[in-house]
Enzyme design. Structure first.
Site, PDB file in Angstrom:
ATOM      1  CG  ASP A 142      -2.046   1.002   1.253  1.00  0.00           C
ATOM      2  OD1 ASP A 142      -2.025   1.859   0.192  1.00  0.00           O
ATOM      3  OD2 ASP A 142      -2.644   1.368   2.173  1.00  0.00           O
ATOM      4  CG  PHE A 143       4.840   1.202  -1.389  1.00  0.00           C
ATOM      5  CD1 PHE A 143       4.541   0.314  -0.139  1.00  0.00           C
ATOM      6  CD2 PHE A 143       6.162   0.935  -1.958  1.00  0.00           C
ATOM      7  CE1 PHE A 143       5.547  -0.226   0.135  1.00  0.00           C
ATOM      8  CE2 PHE A 143       7.146   0.339  -1.570  1.00  0.00           C
ATOM      9  CZ  PHE A 143       6.907  -0.547  -0.488  1.00  0.00           C
ATOM     10  CD  GLU A 144      -2.129   5.447   0.786  1.00  0.00           C
ATOM     11  OE1 GLU A 144      -2.257   6.583   0.953  1.00  0.00           O
ATOM     12  OE2 GLU A 144      -2.887   4.491   0.962  1.00  0.00           O
ATOM     13  N   GLY A 145       1.515   8.477  -1.404  1.00  0.00           N
ATOM     14  CA  GLY A 145       2.532   9.461  -1.408  1.00  0.00           C
ATOM     15  C   GLY A 145       3.772   9.485  -2.381  1.00  0.00           C
ATOM     16  CD  GLN A 196      -5.701   3.625  -1.485  1.00  0.00           C
ATOM     17  OE1 GLN A 196      -5.949   4.690  -1.085  1.00  0.00           O
ATOM     18  NE2 GLN A 196      -4.508   3.115  -1.248  1.00  0.00           N
TER      19      GLN A 196
END
Length: 607
Positions: free
Chosen positions: A392-395, A483
């Site tokens: 769940d890598f974000e940013g 998402q």
């Protein structure tokens, strides 16, 4: 919305004015001029009686029927649903500055027949109620530079199915040439459990192609190849292709057949055909409160522990810390937590560690960070006896270097090292290892328009940055659940922008994953489709959980459209995927906060 309060009755008066104008033109002295115009008139509608199915028509929720029909052996039946009118349309070539008469026969309540893009005043005719076939007629004059007009018929919200037949557009014809010849050289390429790749020889004069599966138009293509997805495993299919240009559609090509391979179930034993995935706030409470592992209902098939986070952005050292008592007064002990995980697994559930989240930026910039990532994640998996890993890598965790332009052959270290680390984990734990990913739309579907910094620089280097990771690991990937929330507007395969708030957004975003899409607008650089059993749709459980929440009715509409091709809205998907795996939501805790509305709706839909 009450159709009697729309602007449609005003349009009807405009149609009456056109009829009066036609009567004026019939006076003596103008007869010869009118007869001369009629001598060159032609019917420009192709397949206006729907005898060839929906050939030459684009429909959101239409099919052909053999009864009732006004003439011939077929007619159109379309059913409006939700925010969809049930529209069918066809674009025809017209002469600039010319007069045209549009006619059709319809049955049903609040049925419309009209024309858009006339270059003057767009027109329509309608009937409030037609228990038997009723003729609708309207006229228009094209603008001085108008060469194409879109004709349509549609119903209205919640008024039931309507029928249409014998649609014609009479006026000056335009020599659009001849329809192209049928394509030749149709052959199959890569065949998986859920898709078949096709290619054929180019046809001179063709502007596009229609691809048929078992005699029914499945999708369109601008080039000489397509991948038909959404197929069932171990099933034989027949395929044909027709060429299209402004003059019409060719006959279909000779058929080729292909049998899909047996389904692999994503390589994960024990995962149900349709699964519900949820994130459990295991290391924090948030506004939804803390939910004990033992209290997670049986509805949830995959439970992602949120979150494992790095000690620093580039260390690769991932730690999982359970929620402290000061924040979560009802938190269970480690022993109780581990026992509850084992109980879930004994009941057939999968429990994963999710790495990243909003605050957990992970950048594996070096091979040392990669190796630390592998060892630290393995330690978490082993300590709690988990089934696998959710990424769940974000940013700013993933972004592409300026010279990294090919998703098939990435060179950016944070991408290359992540792929290598996951492959090592997969090899360590074997075929039962569950691998899921939860990227945001910015990192996936946005790649259809923008990839990295772009050819001339200046773009956000994170655009589409998940694509090389997904592509490299697609054979190991159990589930991709993008998402579909907290997202900006994204261009779909229809070249239209889609925004959160309804089923259409989820349908358009998921269709891209199941159909495949060109990357950065390059038709020669296509991200291949994933199998439907690899896809779960990510949605917020409640309005508190994130922007983009939709009602249970819109969730149901999304599933109906993608899995059954019914109840579709304004977006028409390129296939039907009954093997779609299911749904993901943020989060289990928020669903509990909302009275379990999301999971109850899932259970009701899938039984």
């Amino acid at each position: 919305m009450d159709p009697t309060r729309s602007n449609r009755p005003f349009v009807r008066r405009r149609g009456l004015l056109a009829v009066c104008t036609a009567a004026v033109l019939a006076v003596p002295g103008l007869t010869a001029l009118s007869s001369t115009a009629r001598a060159a008139d032609a019917d420009l509608v192709r397949n206006g009686g729907f005898e060839a199915g929906l050939d030459n028509w684009t429909c959101t929720a239409g099919s052909t029927v053999t009864s009732p029909v006004r003439s011939g052996t077929a007619a159109l039946k379309a059913t409006p649903a939700g925010s969809d009118y049930g529209q069918c349309s066809q674009t025809v070539t017209v002469k600039p500055g010319a007069q045209y008469t549009l006619t059709g026969h319809v049955r049903g309540n609040y049925v419309y027949l009209g024309a858009n893009g006339t270059g003057t005043t767009d027109v329509s005719a309608w009937t409030q109620s037609a228990t038997d076939w009723q003729q609708l007629t309207t006229t228009f004059r094209t603008g001085p530079s108008t060469t194409r007009v879109t004709l349509y018929t549609h119903g209205w919200y919640g008024t039931g199915a309507y029928h249409a037949d014998d649609i014609s557009l009479v006026g000056p014809g335009v020599d659009a040439g001849q329809p192209p010849a049928p394509p030749t050289g149709l052959k199959t390429g890569n065949v998986t459990s859920g898709s078949v790749a096709l290619s054929w020889s180019a046809v001179p004069g063709a502007t596009g192609y229609a691809v048929y599966r078992d005699g029914i138009k499945a999708q369109t293509a601008s080039g000489t190849s397509a991948t038909v997805a959404g197929l069932s495993p171990a099933t034989a299919y027949s395929f044909q292709v027709a060429a299209v240009n402004d003059a019409g559609q060719s006959a279909k090509s000779a058929a080729v057949t292909a049998t899909t391979s047996p389904g692999s179930g994503g390589g994960t034993p024990g995962l149900p055909a349709h699964a519900l995935v949820g994130y459990l706030h295991a290391s924090f409470a948030n506004g939804a409160g803390y939910t004990r592992m033992a209290d997670v209902p049986d509805s949830w098939d995959v439970i992602d522990l949120a979150f494992g986070e790095p000690t620093s952005t580039t260390s690769g050292d991932i730690r999982f810390t359970r929620c402290p008592v000061t924040e979560c007064p009802n938190v269970e002990s480690d022993a109780e937590f581990k026992a509850a995980i084992k109980a879930k697994q004994a009941a057939g559930k999968k429990v994963l560690i999710s790495i990243g989240g909003q605050n957990g930026q992970v950048q594996l910039t070096t091979t040392a960070a990669r190796d630390t990532f592998v060892s630290s994640v393995s330690k978490i998996i082993d300590e709690y006896g988990l089934d696998g890993l959710d990424i769940d890598f974000e940013g700013h965790s993933l972004s592409l270097n300026a010279n990294d332009t090919d998703f098939r052959n990435p060179t950016t270290p944070v991408v290359v090292n992540l792929v290598s680390a996951v492959r090592t984990l997969k090899a360590r734990y074997g075929s039962g290892f569950v691998l899921t990913m939860a990227p945001e739309t910015f990192f996936v579907q946005l790649g259809h328009q923008y990839y990295g910094t772009g050819k001339w620089g200046g773009q956000d280097p994170r655009a589409g940055a998940y694509l090389p990771v997904i592509h490299a690991l697609r054979d190991d990937l159990t589930l991709l659940h993008v998402q579909d929330y907290n997202s900006g507007s994204i261009m779909g395969l229809d070249n239209q922008y889609h925004s959160m708030g309804g089923a259409d957004f989820h349908i358009a975003m998921t269709d891209m994953l199941l159909t495949g899409f060109s990357v950065a607008g390059d038709p020669n650089n296509v991200f291949p489709p994933l199998r439907p059993d690899q896809i779960a749709i990510g949605m917020p459980a409640t309005t508190n959980a994130g922007n983009g929440h939709v009602s249970p009715a819109e969730v149901t509409k999304t599933l109906d459209c993608l899995m059954k091709r019914t109840n579709c809205g304004s977006y028409t998907p390129h296939g039907t995927w009954p093997a779609l795996r299911g749904l993901m939501t943020w989060s289990v805790n928020w669903d509990r906060f909302g009275g379990w509305e999301f999971s109850r709706n899932f259970d009701a839909y899938f039984g």
